[in-house]
Motif scaffolding. Structure first.
Motif, PDB file in Angstrom:
ATOM      1  N   UNK A   8      -9.980  13.417  12.861  1.00 51.21           N
ATOM      2  CA  UNK A   8     -10.114  12.605  11.654  1.00 51.21           C
ATOM      3  C   UNK A   8     -11.435  12.911  10.941  1.00 51.21           C
ATOM      4  N   UNK A   9     -11.347  13.107   9.631  1.00 53.50           N
ATOM      5  CA  UNK A   9     -12.528  13.363   8.821  1.00 53.50           C
ATOM      6  C   UNK A   9     -12.911  14.817   8.691  1.00 53.50           C
ATOM      7  N   UNK A  10     -12.285  15.690   9.439  1.00 52.29           N
ATOM      8  CA  UNK A  10     -12.623  17.110   9.347  1.00 52.29           C
ATOM      9  C   UNK A  10     -11.983  17.716   8.105  1.00 52.29           C
ATOM     10  N   UNK A  11     -12.681  18.685   7.520  1.00 48.65           N
ATOM     11  CA  UNK A  11     -12.239  19.329   6.286  1.00 48.65           C
ATOM     12  C   UNK A  11     -12.112  20.821   6.537  1.00 48.65           C
ATOM     13  N   UNK A  12     -11.081  21.427   5.985  1.00 42.31           N
ATOM     14  CA  UNK A  12     -10.903  22.863   6.129  1.00 42.31           C
ATOM     15  C   UNK A  12      -9.784  23.370   5.250  1.00 42.31           C
ATOM     16  N   UNK A  13      -9.424  24.626   5.470  1.00 38.61           N
ATOM     17  CA  UNK A  13      -8.376  25.279   4.693  1.00 38.61           C
ATOM     18  C   UNK A  13      -7.139  25.389   5.564  1.00 38.61           C
ATOM     19  N   UNK A  14      -6.022  24.917   5.040  1.00 35.75           N
ATOM     20  CA  UNK A  14      -4.755  24.982   5.759  1.00 35.75           C
ATOM     21  C   UNK A  14      -4.338  26.445   5.881  1.00 35.75           C
ATOM     22  N   UNK A  15      -4.206  26.918   7.106  1.00 42.80           N
ATOM     23  CA  UNK A  15      -3.882  28.332   7.296  1.00 42.80           C
ATOM     24  C   UNK A  15      -2.451  28.568   7.728  1.00 42.80           C
ATOM     25  N   UNK A  16      -1.866  27.631   8.468  1.00 40.88           N
ATOM     26  CA  UNK A  16      -0.521  27.871   8.977  1.00 40.88           C
ATOM     27  C   UNK A  16       0.128  26.540   9.332  1.00 40.88           C
ATOM     28  N   UNK A  17       1.434  26.446   9.125  1.00 44.55           N
ATOM     29  CA  UNK A  17       2.196  25.259   9.523  1.00 44.55           C
ATOM     30  C   UNK A  17       3.337  25.702  10.426  1.00 44.55           C
ATOM     31  N   UNK A  18       3.388  25.127  11.630  1.00 39.66           N
ATOM     32  CA  UNK A  18       4.481  25.407  12.567  1.00 39.66           C
ATOM     33  C   UNK A  18       5.552  24.350  12.370  1.00 39.66           C
ATOM     34  N   UNK A  19       6.782  24.785  12.156  1.00 42.91           N
ATOM     35  CA  UNK A  19       7.896  23.855  11.991  1.00 42.91           C
ATOM     36  C   UNK A  19       8.656  23.759  13.308  1.00 42.91           C
ATOM     37  N   UNK A  20       8.828  22.540  13.805  1.00 45.93           N
ATOM     38  CA  UNK A  20       9.572  22.286  15.033  1.00 45.93           C
ATOM     39  C   UNK A  20      10.686  21.302  14.696  1.00 45.93           C
ATOM     40  N   UNK A  21      11.908  21.780  14.525  1.00 48.74           N
ATOM     41  CA  UNK A  21      13.021  20.878  14.173  1.00 48.74           C
ATOM     42  C   UNK A  21      13.194  19.766  15.218  1.00 48.74           C
ATOM     43  N   UNK A  22      13.261  18.543  14.743  1.00 53.48           N
ATOM     44  CA  UNK A  22      13.427  17.404  15.626  1.00 53.48           C
ATOM     45  C   UNK A  22      12.144  16.903  16.229  1.00 53.48           C
ATOM     46  N   UNK A  39      -3.452  19.862  14.086  1.00 57.78           N
ATOM     47  CA  UNK A  39      -3.106  18.452  14.042  1.00 57.78           C
ATOM     48  C   UNK A  39      -1.703  18.325  13.463  1.00 57.78           C
ATOM     49  N   UNK A  40      -1.145  17.149  13.559  1.00 55.97           N
ATOM     50  CA  UNK A  40       0.168  16.927  12.962  1.00 55.97           C
ATOM     51  C   UNK A  40       0.056  17.027  11.442  1.00 55.97           C
TER      52      UNK A  40
END
Length: 84
Positions: A8-22, A39-40
Protein backbone atom coordinates in the motif's frame (compact mmCIF):
# COMPACT_ATOMS: atom_id res chain seq x y z
CA UNK A 1 -0.10 3.48 -7.12
CA UNK A 2 -1.16 0.61 -4.89
CA UNK A 3 -4.08 1.29 -2.58
CA UNK A 4 -4.28 -2.05 -0.76
CA UNK A 5 -2.33 -5.09 0.35
CA UNK A 6 1.20 -5.22 1.75
CA UNK A 7 2.46 -2.76 -0.90
CA UNK A 8 0.00 0.00 0.00
CA UNK A 9 1.24 3.46 -0.96
CA UNK A 10 3.96 2.29 -3.31
CA UNK A 11 4.20 3.99 -6.70
CA UNK A 12 5.60 2.57 -9.92
CA UNK A 13 5.03 1.71 -13.56
CA UNK A 14 2.72 -1.16 -14.42
CA UNK A 15 4.84 -3.60 -16.39
CA UNK A 16 2.79 -6.77 -16.69
CA UNK A 17 -0.61 -8.21 -15.76
CA UNK A 18 -1.09 -11.96 -15.28
CA UNK A 19 -4.62 -13.15 -16.03
CA UNK A 20 -5.83 -16.17 -14.04
CA UNK A 21 -9.37 -17.19 -15.06
CA UNK A 22 -11.49 -17.81 -11.98
CA UNK A 23 -8.96 -16.20 -9.66
CA UNK A 24 -7.23 -12.87 -9.05
CA UNK A 25 -5.32 -11.00 -11.73
CA UNK A 26 -1.78 -10.15 -10.61
CA UNK A 27 -0.16 -6.83 -11.54
CA UNK A 28 3.65 -6.54 -11.66
CA UNK A 29 4.90 -3.03 -10.95
CA UNK A 30 8.43 -1.56 -11.19
CA UNK A 31 9.27 1.39 -8.93
CA UNK A 32 11.77 4.19 -9.56
CA UNK A 33 14.59 2.26 -7.85
CA UNK A 34 14.07 -0.72 -10.17
CA UNK A 35 12.43 -2.97 -7.58
CA UNK A 36 9.64 -5.15 -8.94
CA UNK A 37 6.68 -6.05 -6.76
CA UNK A 38 3.39 -7.80 -7.42
CA UNK A 39 -0.11 -7.21 -6.09
CA UNK A 40 -3.68 -7.93 -7.05
CA UNK A 41 -4.92 -5.81 -9.94
CA UNK A 42 -7.83 -4.64 -7.76
CA UNK A 43 -5.24 -2.97 -5.46
CA UNK A 44 -3.79 -0.84 -8.28
CA UNK A 45 -4.93 2.67 -9.18
CA UNK A 46 -3.59 4.50 -12.23
CA UNK A 47 -2.49 8.04 -11.32
CA UNK A 48 -0.67 9.14 -14.46
CA UNK A 49 0.77 8.27 -17.81
CA UNK A 50 4.21 6.70 -18.13
CA UNK A 51 6.61 8.15 -15.56
CA UNK A 52 4.63 11.37 -15.08
CA UNK A 53 1.99 11.37 -12.29
CA UNK A 54 -1.04 13.60 -12.87
CA UNK A 55 -1.46 14.14 -9.12
CA UNK A 56 0.94 15.33 -6.46
CA UNK A 57 2.65 12.50 -4.58
CA UNK A 58 3.25 12.36 -0.82
CA UNK A 59 6.65 12.78 0.81
CA UNK A 60 8.94 9.99 -0.34
CA UNK A 61 7.21 9.74 -3.76
CA UNK A 62 5.82 6.29 -2.88
CA UNK A 63 9.21 4.61 -2.69
CA UNK A 64 9.50 1.93 -0.01
CA UNK A 65 12.72 2.12 1.99
CA UNK A 66 14.48 -0.92 3.36
CA UNK A 67 14.55 -1.39 7.14
CA UNK A 68 18.15 -0.19 7.31
CA UNK A 69 17.39 2.94 5.26
CA UNK A 70 14.38 3.73 7.50
CA UNK A 71 16.56 3.30 10.60
CA UNK A 72 19.28 5.59 9.22
CA UNK A 73 16.70 8.26 8.29
CA UNK A 74 15.20 8.13 11.81
CA UNK A 75 18.65 8.42 13.41
CA UNK A 76 19.58 11.37 11.18
CA UNK A 77 16.30 13.09 12.07
CA UNK A 78 16.90 12.50 15.79
CA UNK A 79 20.42 13.92 15.55
CA UNK A 80 19.07 17.05 13.83
CA UNK A 81 16.54 17.55 16.63
CA UNK A 82 19.21 17.07 19.32
CA UNK A 83 21.43 19.72 17.70
CA UNK A 84 18.71 22.38 17.95
Amino acid sequence: MTNGGNNIGRVGILSHVEHHPGSYEIAHIRDVRGNIFATRLSNVMVIGEGKKPLISLPKGKGIKLSLIEERDARRAHDVEEDDE
